[in-house]
Scaffold this motif. Structure first.
Motif, mmCIF file in Angstrom:
data_model
loop_
_atom_site.group_PDB
_atom_site.id
_atom_site.type_symbol
_atom_site.label_atom_id
_atom_site.label_comp_id
_atom_site.label_asym_id
_atom_site.label_seq_id
_atom_site.Cartn_x
_atom_site.Cartn_y
_atom_site.Cartn_z
ATOM 1 N N TRP A 52 0.812 -1.217 0.000
ATOM 2 C CA TRP A 52 0.000 0.000 0.000
ATOM 3 C C TRP A 52 0.847 1.269 0.000
ATOM 4 O O TRP A 52 0.342 2.367 0.259
ATOM 5 N N GLY A 53 2.125 1.173 -0.280
ATOM 6 C CA GLY A 53 3.024 2.307 -0.138
ATOM 7 C C GLY A 53 2.587 3.547 -0.871
ATOM 8 O O GLY A 53 2.754 4.672 -0.374
ATOM 9 N N ASP A 54 2.016 3.421 -2.051
ATOM 10 C CA ASP A 54 1.638 4.575 -2.855
ATOM 11 C C ASP A 54 0.199 5.026 -2.612
ATOM 12 O O ASP A 54 -0.243 6.024 -3.190
ATOM 13 N N ARG A 55 -0.524 4.308 -1.804
ATOM 14 C CA ARG A 55 -1.904 4.702 -1.515
ATOM 15 C C ARG A 55 -1.905 5.934 -0.608
ATOM 16 O O ARG A 55 -1.056 6.074 0.276
ATOM 17 N N THR A 112 -13.568 -0.195 3.553
ATOM 18 C CA THR A 112 -12.769 -0.702 2.448
ATOM 19 C C THR A 112 -11.549 0.195 2.257
ATOM 20 O O THR A 112 -11.464 1.291 2.812
ATOM 21 N N ALA A 113 -10.623 -0.264 1.433
ATOM 22 C CA ALA A 113 -9.402 0.497 1.194
ATOM 23 C C ALA A 113 -9.676 1.812 0.474
ATOM 24 O O ALA A 113 -8.848 2.727 0.501
ATOM 25 N N ASP A 114 -10.820 1.935 -0.172
ATOM 26 C CA ASP A 114 -11.133 3.158 -0.908
ATOM 27 C C ASP A 114 -11.855 4.196 -0.057
ATOM 28 O O ASP A 114 -12.142 5.301 -0.537
ATOM 29 N N ASP A 115 -12.134 3.875 1.207
ATOM 30 C CA ASP A 115 -12.842 4.821 2.059
ATOM 31 C C ASP A 115 -11.942 5.976 2.478
ATOM 32 O O ASP A 115 -10.721 5.830 2.613
ATOM 33 N N VAL A 116 -12.570 7.121 2.695
ATOM 34 C CA VAL A 116 -11.896 8.308 3.215
ATOM 35 C C VAL A 116 -12.581 8.664 4.532
ATOM 36 O O VAL A 116 -13.747 9.058 4.543
ATOM 37 N N LEU A 147 -6.118 4.439 13.387
ATOM 38 C CA LEU A 147 -5.912 2.989 13.431
ATOM 39 C C LEU A 147 -6.821 2.241 12.466
ATOM 40 O O LEU A 147 -6.354 1.361 11.719
ATOM 41 N N PHE A 148 -8.108 2.557 12.462
ATOM 42 C CA PHE A 148 -9.045 1.800 11.642
ATOM 43 C C PHE A 148 -8.823 2.013 10.143
ATOM 44 O O PHE A 148 -8.790 1.038 9.382
ATOM 45 N N PRO A 149 -8.676 3.255 9.669
ATOM 46 C CA PRO A 149 -8.397 3.401 8.236
ATOM 47 C C PRO A 149 -7.094 2.736 7.824
ATOM 48 O O PRO A 149 -7.019 2.083 6.773
ATOM 49 N N VAL A 184 -6.928 -1.085 7.000
ATOM 50 C CA VAL A 184 -7.462 -1.623 5.743
ATOM 51 C C VAL A 184 -6.874 -0.926 4.522
ATOM 52 O O VAL A 184 -7.319 -1.169 3.399
ATOM 53 N N GLY A 185 -5.886 -0.050 4.723
ATOM 54 C CA GLY A 185 -5.277 0.639 3.592
ATOM 55 C C GLY A 185 -6.062 1.837 3.105
ATOM 56 O O GLY A 185 -5.866 2.297 1.975
ATOM 57 N N ALA A 186 -6.949 2.369 3.934
ATOM 58 C CA ALA A 186 -7.743 3.542 3.565
ATOM 59 C C ALA A 186 -7.001 4.817 3.969
ATOM 60 O O ALA A 186 -5.855 4.773 4.439
ATOM 61 N N SER A 187 -7.651 5.955 3.805
ATOM 62 C CA SER A 187 -7.033 7.233 4.170
ATOM 63 C C SER A 187 -7.944 7.998 5.120
ATOM 64 O O SER A 187 -9.142 7.704 5.241
ATOM 65 N N ALA A 188 -7.367 8.985 5.804
ATOM 66 C CA ALA A 188 -8.120 9.795 6.754
ATOM 67 C C ALA A 188 -7.821 11.266 6.536
ATOM 68 O O ALA A 188 -6.693 11.639 6.199
ATOM 69 N N VAL A 189 -8.832 12.087 6.742
ATOM 70 C CA VAL A 189 -8.708 13.539 6.677
ATOM 71 C C VAL A 189 -8.540 14.058 8.098
ATOM 72 O O VAL A 189 -9.332 13.734 8.990
ATOM 73 N N LEU A 190 -7.514 14.866 8.316
ATOM 74 C CA LEU A 190 -7.253 15.442 9.630
ATOM 75 C C LEU A 190 -7.457 16.949 9.560
ATOM 76 O O LEU A 190 -6.776 17.644 8.806
ATOM 77 N N LEU A 191 -8.415 17.434 10.345
ATOM 78 C CA LEU A 191 -8.746 18.850 10.373
ATOM 79 C C LEU A 191 -8.394 19.425 11.731
ATOM 80 O O LEU A 191 -8.729 18.840 12.762
ATOM 81 N N GLU A 192 -7.750 20.589 11.734
ATOM 82 C CA GLU A 192 -7.415 21.235 13.001
ATOM 83 C C GLU A 192 -8.649 21.886 13.622
ATOM 84 O O GLU A 192 -8.783 21.926 14.847
ATOM 85 N N LYS A 193 -9.546 22.389 12.794
ATOM 86 C CA LYS A 193 -10.786 22.979 13.277
ATOM 87 C C LYS A 193 -11.953 22.134 12.790
ATOM 88 O O LYS A 193 -12.082 21.892 11.590
ATOM 89 N N VAL A 194 -12.787 21.696 13.740
ATOM 90 C CA VAL A 194 -13.831 20.740 13.372
ATOM 91 C C VAL A 194 -15.210 21.171 13.865
ATOM 92 O O VAL A 194 -16.069 20.346 14.160
ATOM 93 N N ALA A 195 -15.440 22.478 13.974
ATOM 94 C CA ALA A 195 -16.799 22.948 14.193
ATOM 95 C C ALA A 195 -17.640 22.522 12.994
ATOM 96 O O ALA A 195 -17.097 22.277 11.901
ATOM 97 N N PRO A 196 -18.953 22.396 13.153
ATOM 98 C CA PRO A 196 -19.778 21.877 12.049
ATOM 99 C C PRO A 196 -19.531 22.510 10.685
ATOM 100 O O PRO A 196 -19.462 21.783 9.684
ATOM 101 N N PRO A 197 -19.374 23.833 10.561
ATOM 102 C CA PRO A 197 -19.111 24.371 9.216
ATOM 103 C C PRO A 197 -17.815 23.831 8.603
ATOM 104 O O PRO A 197 -17.781 23.482 7.413
#
Length: 544
Positions: free
Chosen positions: A52-55, A234-238, A256-258, A261-274
């Motif tokens: 999964w190196g290039d994923r 799945t591996a295609d989930d974000v 850990l969970f993404p 399975v070889g998936a990706s995650a979005v990390l946001l510093e500000k996570v208020a609803p907007p």
């Protein structure tokens, strides 16, 4: 199993075996080898074994790191930790940053180097950080430069913390600058599967934090229980979400969970609803982790949520009201996945997938775990009867040097502090907390800690803090205050006390409601009866 720890503080701080819960490893996927480093299993193997190196692995505004990119940075940080900062296996390393890729890289570097990671909430103040440092005996820290001031002040109060390095910094002493000097792989420390790799802090009800101790095998166990049996990513989930990585809910859901399975995650510093909405839209996120309060707020924004890429939505951190489940389903067409977990057990242990969700019910025990509802004597109660929830599984409570261990673990079971009932079909229904912990918008807030902060103010003679229901946040922190003579009960006094709390402890703990009373309900021996606070006769508020 042979430990790799040279610094044996963690091993020596474990509860005695007779005070630990029974552990269940019945599932074939829970058979772990004697030697296991979870950083290798989740990251090195992703690149070198699974291909999964290039994923894409981690995403943030303006950033996309592949698994190989993350591994390169992890190895460089591990070299800095061991060769320049003096880290030896078993040392505790405090991490302080908002959710961002460098925080994840630091987490894996510490674990790969055999250290014990202590991730902290970015909103904590110096006094709170000093308490965590003293309890964990953290010797090293990696910190976002924007948050360094409070940490440096904490280090003065807790001098056991001897080495701090900052990242997201362009200076010559920054972590990034030091990382540039290393371009060879880091050989992971061959830790035992039952070496501690993580301390998760929880406030409990007294305001004195407890450190929960988790092994390398625990990290892998939670990846092999709830995700494959309930979430089914799945591996295609974000993945995307609001919980900080200092919460084990956030660590699991956004790291850990993404990665399992070889998936990706979005990390946001500000996570208020907007900002959360924009992140889902802009990154094409498919799996959302947040608390019920955020789901209601997202609907209230008025956007057409059906146009988003989401396909799975997970609610945890507080009880999910049936009305919120219905509101979200009507707005998105998505049935929420509910769940209850605990820092003591690392992640979710009762849940239900979309096909088996029931309004008002949390779900059934996750494969790998068993749960019961019992009375005060530890005997199972009849169907439909409210009692105490207790759980067993591959993970369990181990408090670091804390007498409260024998309250949480009894007869081999983890008593979570939640009151539940079980219906005839085996679904568990949340009723209430059995202690004084206030869960507001997914945050755990100890009433006594807020009381202690309020009592530091010259205007306060006495006070009591309790959680009261709120349609948006589940519960809010409310304070009943007896003022000192000469202080008027005004709206200005309310704001003054709220700002005092925000300044001295994490701002999310401040009382959103303050009322003034002439006396507090107490027992004959003088003990505060918090449950009677809502019945206290409030003084008329003088509006100035």
């Amino acid at each position: 199993m042979p430990s790799a720890h040279i610094d044996t503080f963690a091993f020596e701080s474990l509860p005695p075996l007779d005070a630990q819960p029974d552990y269940l490893f019945d599932l074939p996927s829970l058979q772990f080898p004697a030697q296991l480093n979870c950083a290798v299993a989740l990251l090195d193997d992703a690149v070198h074994v699974h291909g999964w190196g290039d994923r894409p692995c981690l995403r943030a505004p303006g950033i996309v790191w592949s698994y190989r990119d993350l591994l390169d940075r992890v190895d460089r940080i591990a070299h800095v930790l061991t060769q320049e900062m003096g880290l030896v296996p078993g040392n505790r390393v405090l991490l302080r940053a908002p959710n961002c890729p460098m925080l994840v890289a630091s987490w894996f570097a510490v674990v790969k180097a055999g250290g014990v990671v202590v991730t902290t909430m970015p909103m904590l103040r110096a006094g709170e950080l000093a308490t965590i440092i003293r309890i964990s005996q953290a010797t090293h820290a990696l910190c976002d430069v924007a948050l360094a001031a409070e940490l440096r002040q904490a280090a003065v109060e807790a001098p056991v913390l001897r080495a701090i390095r900052c990242f997201n910094d362009s200076g010559s002493e920054s972590l990034e600058h030091r990382m540039a000097g290393y371009d060879v792989p880091f050989i992971a420390v061959d830790t035992a599967s039952d070496d501690t790799c993580l301390l998760g802090f929880t406030s409990g009800t007294t305001g004195v934090p407890k450190a929960t101790m988790h092994f390398h095998r625990d990290v892998m166990a939670i990846c092999r229980c709830w995700p494959p049996h309930v979430l089914r990513p799945t591996a295609d989930d974000v993945f995307i979400g609001s919980p900080p990585l200092a919460f084990t809910f956030g660590l699991g859901g956004l790291v850990l969970f993404p990665m399992s399975v070889g998936a990706s995650a979005v990390l946001l510093e500000k996570v208020a609803p907007p900002q959360l909405y924009e992140g889902i839209r802009d990154f094409g996120a498919t799996i959302l982790f947040t608390a019920p309060t955020s789901y209601r707020a997202l609907v209230a924004l008025g956007h057409d949520l059906r146009t988003l890429s989401l396909r799975k939505c997970v609610s945890a951190g507080e009880a999910l009201p049936a009305a919120t489940r219905t509101l979200w389903r009507e707005a998105t067409g998505i049935e929420m996945i509910d769940g209850i977990g605990a820092t003591e057990l690392l992640h979710i242990f009762i849940s239900a997938d979309e096909a088996h969700a029931r309004p008002g019910a949390t779900g059934k025990p996750v494969p790998g775990y068993v749960a019961e509802v019992v009375d005060d004597d530890g005997l199972p109660v009849p169907v439909g009867t409210v009692g105490k929830l207790r759980v067993k599984g591959p993970t369990g409570c181990r408090y670091l040097n804390d007498d409260r261990q024998r309250t949480y673990v009894r007869d081999g079971w983890n008593y979570t502090g939640d009151a539940y009932f079980c219906d005839a079909d085996g679904y568990f229904h949340y009723h209430a907390r059995t202690d004084d912990l206030i869960i507001s918008s997914g945050y755990n807030i100890a009433g006594p800690e807020v009381e202690a902060c309020l009592l530091q103010h010259d205007a306060v003679a006495e006070c009591g803090v309790y959680g009261v229901p709120d349609p948006e946040r589940g519960n809010i922190v409310k304070a009943w205050v007896v003022l000192r003579p000469g202080v008027s009960p005004t709206a200005q006094a309310v704001r003054m006390l709220q700002e005092h709390v925000k300044t001295h402890i994490a701002p999310y703990k401040y009382p959103r409601a303050v009322c003034f009373v002439s006396q507090l309900p107490r027992t004959a021996t003088g003990k505060l009866q918090r449950f009677r606070l809502p019945d206290s006769s409030e003084l008329p508020l003088e509006v100035s």
